[in-house]
Scaffold this motif. Structure first.
Motif, mmCIF file in Angstrom:
data_model
loop_
_atom_site.group_PDB
_atom_site.id
_atom_site.type_symbol
_atom_site.label_atom_id
_atom_site.label_comp_id
_atom_site.label_asym_id
_atom_site.label_seq_id
_atom_site.Cartn_x
_atom_site.Cartn_y
_atom_site.Cartn_z
ATOM 1 N N LYS A 56 38.137 34.317 39.959
ATOM 2 C CA LYS A 56 38.471 35.424 39.055
ATOM 3 C C LYS A 56 39.601 36.290 39.600
ATOM 4 N N CYS A 57 39.458 36.713 40.901
ATOM 5 C CA CYS A 57 40.428 37.680 41.424
ATOM 6 C C CYS A 57 41.226 37.134 42.602
ATOM 7 N N CYS A 75 32.099 36.778 45.305
ATOM 8 C CA CYS A 75 33.352 37.434 45.648
ATOM 9 C C CYS A 75 33.095 38.543 46.665
ATOM 10 N N CYS A 81 34.842 43.244 41.549
ATOM 11 C CA CYS A 81 34.724 41.905 40.953
ATOM 12 C C CYS A 81 33.285 41.389 40.987
ATOM 13 N N HIS A 83 32.109 38.591 41.384
ATOM 14 C CA HIS A 83 31.938 37.340 40.646
ATOM 15 C C HIS A 83 31.093 36.344 41.451
#
Ligand SMILES: [Zn+2]
Ligand SMILES: [Zn+2]
Length: 345
Positions: A56-57, A75, A81, A83
Protein backbone atom coordinates in the motif's frame (compact mmCIF):
# COMPACT_ATOMS: atom_id res chain seq x y z
CA UNK A 1 48.80 -1.12 6.64
CA UNK A 2 46.96 -1.44 3.34
CA UNK A 3 46.79 1.64 1.21
CA UNK A 4 43.68 2.98 -0.46
CA UNK A 5 42.68 0.83 -3.46
CA UNK A 6 43.64 2.52 -6.73
CA UNK A 7 40.29 2.02 -8.40
CA UNK A 8 38.31 3.43 -5.47
CA UNK A 9 36.65 6.80 -5.91
CA UNK A 10 34.04 8.78 -4.00
CA UNK A 11 30.50 7.61 -4.88
CA UNK A 12 29.27 11.21 -4.70
CA UNK A 13 31.90 13.35 -6.42
CA UNK A 14 34.16 10.64 -7.94
CA UNK A 15 37.26 12.16 -6.34
CA UNK A 16 40.16 9.79 -5.72
CA UNK A 17 41.43 11.93 -2.90
CA UNK A 18 40.41 9.72 0.06
CA UNK A 19 41.19 8.96 3.71
CA UNK A 20 40.77 5.72 5.56
CA UNK A 21 38.09 6.31 8.14
CA UNK A 22 37.86 3.42 10.64
CA UNK A 23 35.44 0.51 10.32
CA UNK A 24 31.70 0.16 10.35
CA UNK A 25 29.72 -2.12 12.72
CA UNK A 26 30.22 -5.15 10.47
CA UNK A 27 33.99 -4.54 10.35
CA UNK A 28 34.05 -3.18 6.79
CA UNK A 29 36.75 -0.59 6.04
CA UNK A 30 35.28 2.91 5.79
CA UNK A 31 36.63 5.80 3.74
CA UNK A 32 36.08 9.53 3.70
CA UNK A 33 36.32 11.77 0.69
CA UNK A 34 38.73 14.71 1.21
CA UNK A 35 36.84 16.83 -1.27
CA UNK A 36 33.19 16.43 -0.25
CA UNK A 37 33.57 14.71 3.16
CA UNK A 38 31.32 11.81 2.17
CA UNK A 39 31.88 8.66 4.33
CA UNK A 40 31.14 5.13 3.14
CA UNK A 41 32.21 1.48 3.33
CA UNK A 42 32.55 0.03 -0.20
CA UNK A 43 32.25 -3.58 0.99
CA UNK A 44 29.14 -3.03 3.12
CA UNK A 45 26.06 -4.86 1.86
CA UNK A 46 23.21 -2.51 1.10
CA UNK A 47 20.57 -2.69 3.81
CA UNK A 48 17.63 -4.78 2.74
CA UNK A 49 14.81 -5.91 4.96
CA UNK A 50 14.15 -9.64 4.74
CA UNK A 51 10.46 -8.81 4.82
CA UNK A 52 8.55 -7.47 1.81
CA UNK A 53 7.68 -3.79 1.63
CA UNK A 54 4.08 -2.77 2.21
CA UNK A 55 2.10 -2.99 -1.08
CA UNK A 56 0.00 0.00 0.00
CA UNK A 57 2.59 2.57 1.10
CA UNK A 58 5.95 0.97 0.22
CA UNK A 59 7.34 1.16 3.75
CA UNK A 60 8.92 -1.76 5.60
CA UNK A 61 6.82 -4.48 7.18
CA UNK A 62 7.10 -6.94 10.06
CA UNK A 63 6.05 -10.56 10.31
CA UNK A 64 2.78 -10.64 12.17
CA UNK A 65 1.94 -14.34 11.89
CA UNK A 66 3.47 -17.29 10.10
CA UNK A 67 1.26 -20.01 8.61
CA UNK A 68 2.15 -23.19 6.76
CA UNK A 69 1.52 -21.94 3.22
CA UNK A 70 1.70 -18.18 3.68
CA UNK A 71 2.89 -15.44 6.01
CA UNK A 72 0.98 -12.48 7.30
CA UNK A 73 2.94 -9.22 7.27
CA UNK A 74 1.92 -5.86 8.65
CA UNK A 75 3.06 -2.41 7.65
CA UNK A 76 5.55 -0.80 10.04
CA UNK A 77 3.80 2.53 9.63
CA UNK A 78 1.16 1.62 12.18
CA UNK A 79 -0.12 5.15 12.53
CA UNK A 80 -0.89 6.02 8.91
CA UNK A 81 -1.15 2.68 7.15
CA UNK A 82 -1.22 -0.45 9.33
CA UNK A 83 -1.94 -2.53 6.22
CA UNK A 84 -2.02 -6.30 6.74
CA UNK A 85 -1.07 -8.52 3.80
CA UNK A 86 -0.32 -12.14 2.95
CA UNK A 87 2.57 -13.56 0.97
CA UNK A 88 2.69 -17.11 -0.32
CA UNK A 89 5.64 -19.21 0.96
CA UNK A 90 7.37 -20.48 -2.13
CA UNK A 91 9.29 -23.09 -0.11
CA UNK A 92 5.97 -24.72 0.81
CA UNK A 93 4.02 -24.01 -2.39
CA UNK A 94 5.53 -25.84 -5.36
CA UNK A 95 5.40 -24.37 -8.87
CA UNK A 96 2.56 -25.62 -11.07
CA UNK A 97 3.31 -28.78 -13.06
CA UNK A 98 3.23 -26.61 -16.20
CA UNK A 99 6.58 -25.19 -15.04
CA UNK A 100 8.20 -28.63 -15.50
CA UNK A 101 7.93 -28.35 -19.27
CA UNK A 102 11.13 -28.12 -21.24
CA UNK A 103 11.68 -25.32 -23.76
CA UNK A 104 13.82 -25.59 -26.88
CA UNK A 105 14.16 -23.81 -30.16
CA UNK A 106 12.55 -25.32 -33.21
CA UNK A 107 14.55 -27.54 -35.51
CA UNK A 108 13.70 -30.10 -38.19
CA UNK A 109 17.16 -31.68 -37.88
CA UNK A 110 17.22 -35.46 -38.22
CA UNK A 111 13.50 -35.51 -39.12
CA UNK A 112 12.77 -38.01 -41.86
CA UNK A 113 9.39 -36.49 -42.68
CA UNK A 114 8.51 -33.07 -44.04
CA UNK A 115 7.21 -30.34 -41.74
CA UNK A 116 3.68 -30.32 -43.18
CA UNK A 117 3.25 -34.02 -42.35
CA UNK A 118 4.17 -33.37 -38.72
CA UNK A 119 1.77 -30.40 -38.60
CA UNK A 120 -1.04 -32.51 -40.02
CA UNK A 121 -0.41 -35.25 -37.48
CA UNK A 122 -0.35 -32.89 -34.49
CA UNK A 123 -3.50 -31.05 -35.58
CA UNK A 124 -5.34 -34.34 -36.06
CA UNK A 125 -4.28 -35.53 -32.64
CA UNK A 126 -4.92 -32.36 -30.64
CA UNK A 127 -7.81 -30.75 -32.51
CA UNK A 128 -9.31 -33.68 -34.41
CA UNK A 129 -9.39 -35.88 -31.26
CA UNK A 130 -7.76 -38.73 -33.16
CA UNK A 131 -5.77 -41.46 -31.48
CA UNK A 132 -2.12 -42.00 -32.44
CA UNK A 133 -3.24 -45.10 -34.38
CA UNK A 134 -5.93 -43.18 -36.29
CA UNK A 135 -3.46 -40.40 -37.15
CA UNK A 136 -0.98 -42.97 -38.50
CA UNK A 137 -3.77 -44.55 -40.55
CA UNK A 138 -4.94 -41.21 -41.98
CA UNK A 139 -1.40 -40.15 -42.90
CA UNK A 140 -1.05 -43.31 -44.93
CA UNK A 141 -4.41 -42.87 -46.66
CA UNK A 142 -3.97 -39.19 -47.49
CA UNK A 143 -0.22 -38.77 -47.97
CA UNK A 144 1.12 -42.32 -48.45
CA UNK A 145 3.30 -41.70 -45.41
CA UNK A 146 3.97 -44.90 -43.54
CA UNK A 147 4.63 -44.28 -39.83
CA UNK A 148 3.64 -46.20 -36.71
CA UNK A 149 1.46 -44.82 -33.91
CA UNK A 150 4.60 -44.83 -31.73
CA UNK A 151 6.26 -42.42 -34.16
CA UNK A 152 3.32 -40.00 -33.90
CA UNK A 153 3.60 -40.13 -30.12
CA UNK A 154 7.33 -39.40 -30.45
CA UNK A 155 6.61 -36.39 -32.67
CA UNK A 156 4.47 -34.91 -29.88
CA UNK A 157 7.31 -35.30 -27.39
CA UNK A 158 9.89 -34.05 -29.85
CA UNK A 159 8.07 -30.87 -30.87
CA UNK A 160 6.53 -30.03 -27.50
CA UNK A 161 9.55 -28.02 -26.21
CA UNK A 162 9.57 -25.90 -29.40
CA UNK A 163 5.82 -25.29 -29.23
CA UNK A 164 6.04 -24.22 -25.58
CA UNK A 165 9.01 -22.05 -26.44
CA UNK A 166 7.17 -20.06 -29.12
CA UNK A 167 4.35 -19.16 -26.73
CA UNK A 168 6.89 -17.21 -24.68
CA UNK A 169 7.25 -14.85 -27.64
CA UNK A 170 3.65 -13.74 -27.04
CA UNK A 171 3.69 -13.61 -23.24
CA UNK A 172 4.29 -9.84 -23.13
CA UNK A 173 1.46 -9.15 -25.58
CA UNK A 174 -1.14 -11.03 -23.61
CA UNK A 175 -3.21 -8.94 -21.26
CA UNK A 176 -5.92 -10.56 -19.19
CA UNK A 177 -5.55 -8.50 -16.03
CA UNK A 178 -8.30 -6.02 -16.97
CA UNK A 179 -10.62 -8.94 -17.52
CA UNK A 180 -13.75 -9.17 -15.46
CA UNK A 181 -13.37 -12.72 -14.30
CA UNK A 182 -10.97 -15.58 -13.98
CA UNK A 183 -12.55 -18.90 -13.39
CA UNK A 184 -11.00 -21.75 -11.45
CA UNK A 185 -12.01 -25.33 -11.81
CA UNK A 186 -10.64 -28.81 -11.83
CA UNK A 187 -11.27 -32.04 -13.65
CA UNK A 188 -9.98 -35.60 -13.28
CA UNK A 189 -7.72 -37.71 -15.43
CA UNK A 190 -6.16 -41.14 -15.02
CA UNK A 191 -2.43 -41.81 -15.07
CA UNK A 192 -1.38 -45.48 -14.89
CA UNK A 193 -4.78 -46.31 -13.42
CA UNK A 194 -4.57 -43.66 -10.70
CA UNK A 195 -6.78 -40.55 -10.56
CA UNK A 196 -5.17 -37.12 -10.75
CA UNK A 197 -6.63 -33.64 -10.51
CA UNK A 198 -6.14 -31.24 -13.36
CA UNK A 199 -6.43 -27.76 -11.85
CA UNK A 200 -7.33 -25.09 -14.40
CA UNK A 201 -7.55 -21.32 -14.54
CA UNK A 202 -9.45 -19.75 -17.44
CA UNK A 203 -10.08 -16.13 -18.34
CA UNK A 204 -13.79 -15.81 -19.09
CA UNK A 205 -13.45 -12.89 -21.50
CA UNK A 206 -10.87 -14.36 -23.87
CA UNK A 207 -11.44 -18.03 -22.95
CA UNK A 208 -7.71 -18.40 -22.57
CA UNK A 209 -6.44 -21.14 -20.26
CA UNK A 210 -4.09 -19.14 -18.04
CA UNK A 211 -2.34 -22.05 -16.41
CA UNK A 212 -2.83 -25.61 -15.25
CA UNK A 213 -1.51 -27.78 -12.49
CA UNK A 214 -1.57 -31.55 -12.50
CA UNK A 215 -1.51 -33.01 -9.02
CA UNK A 216 -2.54 -36.17 -7.18
CA UNK A 217 -4.03 -33.94 -4.49
CA UNK A 218 -7.09 -31.82 -4.18
CA UNK A 219 -5.65 -29.65 -1.44
CA UNK A 220 -5.07 -26.03 -0.49
CA UNK A 221 -1.42 -26.25 -1.58
CA UNK A 222 -2.43 -26.99 -5.19
CA UNK A 223 -4.87 -24.06 -5.15
CA UNK A 224 -2.09 -21.80 -3.88
CA UNK A 225 0.26 -23.06 -6.61
CA UNK A 226 -2.22 -22.32 -9.39
CA UNK A 227 -3.39 -18.94 -8.13
CA UNK A 228 0.11 -17.74 -7.33
CA UNK A 229 1.35 -18.81 -10.75
CA UNK A 230 -1.50 -16.99 -12.56
CA UNK A 231 -0.95 -13.90 -10.48
CA UNK A 232 2.77 -13.76 -11.11
CA UNK A 233 2.24 -14.17 -14.86
CA UNK A 234 -0.88 -12.09 -15.49
CA UNK A 235 -1.66 -9.89 -12.49
CA UNK A 236 -5.16 -9.92 -11.06
CA UNK A 237 -8.63 -9.60 -12.57
CA UNK A 238 -11.69 -7.95 -11.03
CA UNK A 239 -13.43 -11.09 -9.85
CA UNK A 240 -12.60 -14.71 -9.17
CA UNK A 241 -14.98 -17.56 -9.64
CA UNK A 242 -14.76 -21.00 -8.17
CA UNK A 243 -17.04 -23.60 -9.60
CA UNK A 244 -16.46 -25.96 -6.78
CA UNK A 245 -17.58 -26.29 -3.23
CA UNK A 246 -14.17 -27.38 -2.06
CA UNK A 247 -12.73 -24.89 0.44
CA UNK A 248 -9.16 -25.36 -0.83
CA UNK A 249 -9.52 -22.30 -3.01
CA UNK A 250 -11.15 -20.11 -0.44
CA UNK A 251 -8.06 -19.84 1.73
CA UNK A 252 -5.84 -19.06 -1.26
CA UNK A 253 -8.27 -16.43 -2.57
CA UNK A 254 -8.69 -14.76 0.78
CA UNK A 255 -4.97 -14.63 1.47
CA UNK A 256 -3.53 -13.90 -1.98
CA UNK A 257 -6.29 -11.70 -3.39
CA UNK A 258 -7.87 -10.06 -0.35
CA UNK A 259 -9.20 -7.05 -2.23
CA UNK A 260 -10.79 -9.03 -5.04
CA UNK A 261 -14.25 -10.45 -5.07
CA UNK A 262 -14.41 -14.21 -5.09
CA UNK A 263 -17.63 -15.98 -5.68
CA UNK A 264 -18.84 -19.49 -5.80
CA UNK A 265 -20.50 -20.31 -9.05
CA UNK A 266 -23.30 -22.35 -7.48
CA UNK A 267 -24.63 -19.05 -6.23
CA UNK A 268 -25.05 -17.98 -9.85
CA UNK A 269 -26.74 -20.88 -11.55
CA UNK A 270 -26.87 -19.38 -15.04
CA UNK A 271 -23.53 -17.64 -15.04
CA UNK A 272 -21.79 -16.99 -18.37
CA UNK A 273 -18.41 -17.73 -16.85
CA UNK A 274 -19.64 -21.16 -15.83
CA UNK A 275 -20.51 -21.88 -19.45
CA UNK A 276 -17.01 -20.88 -20.50
CA UNK A 277 -15.37 -23.45 -18.27
CA UNK A 278 -18.02 -26.04 -19.10
CA UNK A 279 -17.30 -25.50 -22.79
CA UNK A 280 -13.61 -26.10 -22.22
CA UNK A 281 -14.25 -29.13 -20.02
CA UNK A 282 -16.58 -30.61 -22.65
CA UNK A 283 -13.95 -30.27 -25.39
CA UNK A 284 -11.17 -31.50 -23.13
CA UNK A 285 -13.15 -34.56 -22.08
CA UNK A 286 -13.96 -35.44 -25.68
CA UNK A 287 -10.24 -35.34 -26.41
CA UNK A 288 -9.28 -37.18 -23.23
CA UNK A 289 -11.82 -39.95 -23.85
CA UNK A 290 -9.88 -41.16 -26.88
CA UNK A 291 -6.70 -41.44 -24.79
CA UNK A 292 -8.07 -43.82 -22.14
CA UNK A 293 -5.61 -42.57 -19.57
CA UNK A 294 -1.94 -41.66 -19.71
CA UNK A 295 1.17 -43.79 -19.31
CA UNK A 296 3.21 -41.54 -17.03
CA UNK A 297 2.94 -38.25 -15.17
CA UNK A 298 5.47 -36.68 -17.51
CA UNK A 299 3.67 -37.68 -20.68
CA UNK A 300 0.28 -36.63 -19.23
CA UNK A 301 1.75 -33.25 -18.26
CA UNK A 302 3.27 -32.72 -21.73
CA UNK A 303 0.21 -33.87 -23.70
CA UNK A 304 -2.17 -31.75 -21.61
CA UNK A 305 0.11 -28.74 -22.03
CA UNK A 306 0.08 -29.37 -25.79
CA UNK A 307 -3.70 -29.70 -25.79
CA UNK A 308 -3.90 -26.32 -24.03
CA UNK A 309 -1.41 -24.85 -26.51
CA UNK A 310 -3.68 -25.91 -29.41
CA UNK A 311 -6.73 -24.63 -27.54
CA UNK A 312 -5.17 -21.22 -26.72
CA UNK A 313 -3.11 -20.49 -29.83
CA UNK A 314 -4.19 -22.61 -32.80
CA UNK A 315 -7.86 -23.49 -32.73
CA UNK A 316 -10.11 -20.60 -33.80
CA UNK A 317 -13.25 -20.33 -31.65
CA UNK A 318 -16.71 -19.78 -33.10
CA UNK A 319 -17.64 -17.67 -30.08
CA UNK A 320 -14.56 -15.45 -30.55
CA UNK A 321 -15.35 -14.54 -34.20
CA UNK A 322 -12.95 -17.29 -35.33
CA UNK A 323 -10.00 -15.88 -33.43
CA UNK A 324 -7.98 -17.90 -30.96
CA UNK A 325 -8.17 -17.09 -27.22
CA UNK A 326 -4.55 -15.88 -27.31
CA UNK A 327 -5.33 -13.50 -30.21
CA UNK A 328 -8.30 -12.08 -28.35
CA UNK A 329 -6.04 -11.64 -25.32
CA UNK A 330 -3.63 -9.56 -27.41
CA UNK A 331 -1.16 -11.98 -29.07
CA UNK A 332 -0.40 -10.77 -32.58
CA UNK A 333 0.31 -13.38 -35.23
CA UNK A 334 -0.77 -13.89 -38.80
CA UNK A 335 -2.95 -16.63 -40.21
CA UNK A 336 0.12 -18.10 -41.90
CA UNK A 337 1.96 -18.21 -38.58
CA UNK A 338 -1.04 -19.82 -36.91
CA UNK A 339 -1.19 -22.53 -39.57
CA UNK A 340 2.48 -23.35 -39.01
CA UNK A 341 1.68 -23.71 -35.28
CA UNK A 342 3.62 -20.47 -34.65
CA UNK A 343 6.85 -22.31 -35.43
CA UNK A 344 7.54 -20.43 -38.64
CA UNK A 345 6.64 -16.75 -38.74
ZN1 LIG B 1 33.54 13.21 -2.68
ZN1 LIG C 1 1.86 0.57 4.61
Amino acid sequence: MKSIPLNLSCPRCFSKNLYKFGKDKEGNQKFQCKSCKRQWAPDAKPFKSKYPSCPKCGKTSFLHHDYKLYSNFRCNDRKNCNHSFFVVKLVEVPPTSSKDLKLESFTMKRMRHPFHIVLTALVQYFIGNSTFRKVAETLYLTNQVKVSHVTISKWCKRFAPALFNVTNRYKDQINVSDSDEWHFDETYIKIKGKWYYLWLAIDSETRMILDFHLSPYRDATSAFSLIHSCQSQYGTPQTMFVSDRYPAYRQAFEKLLPEKIHLRVEDFADNISNNVIEAFNGQFKAWYKTKRGFQSFESANTLIALYIFFYNFIRPHQSLSKFTPAQVAGAKYSEKTRLSLLLIS
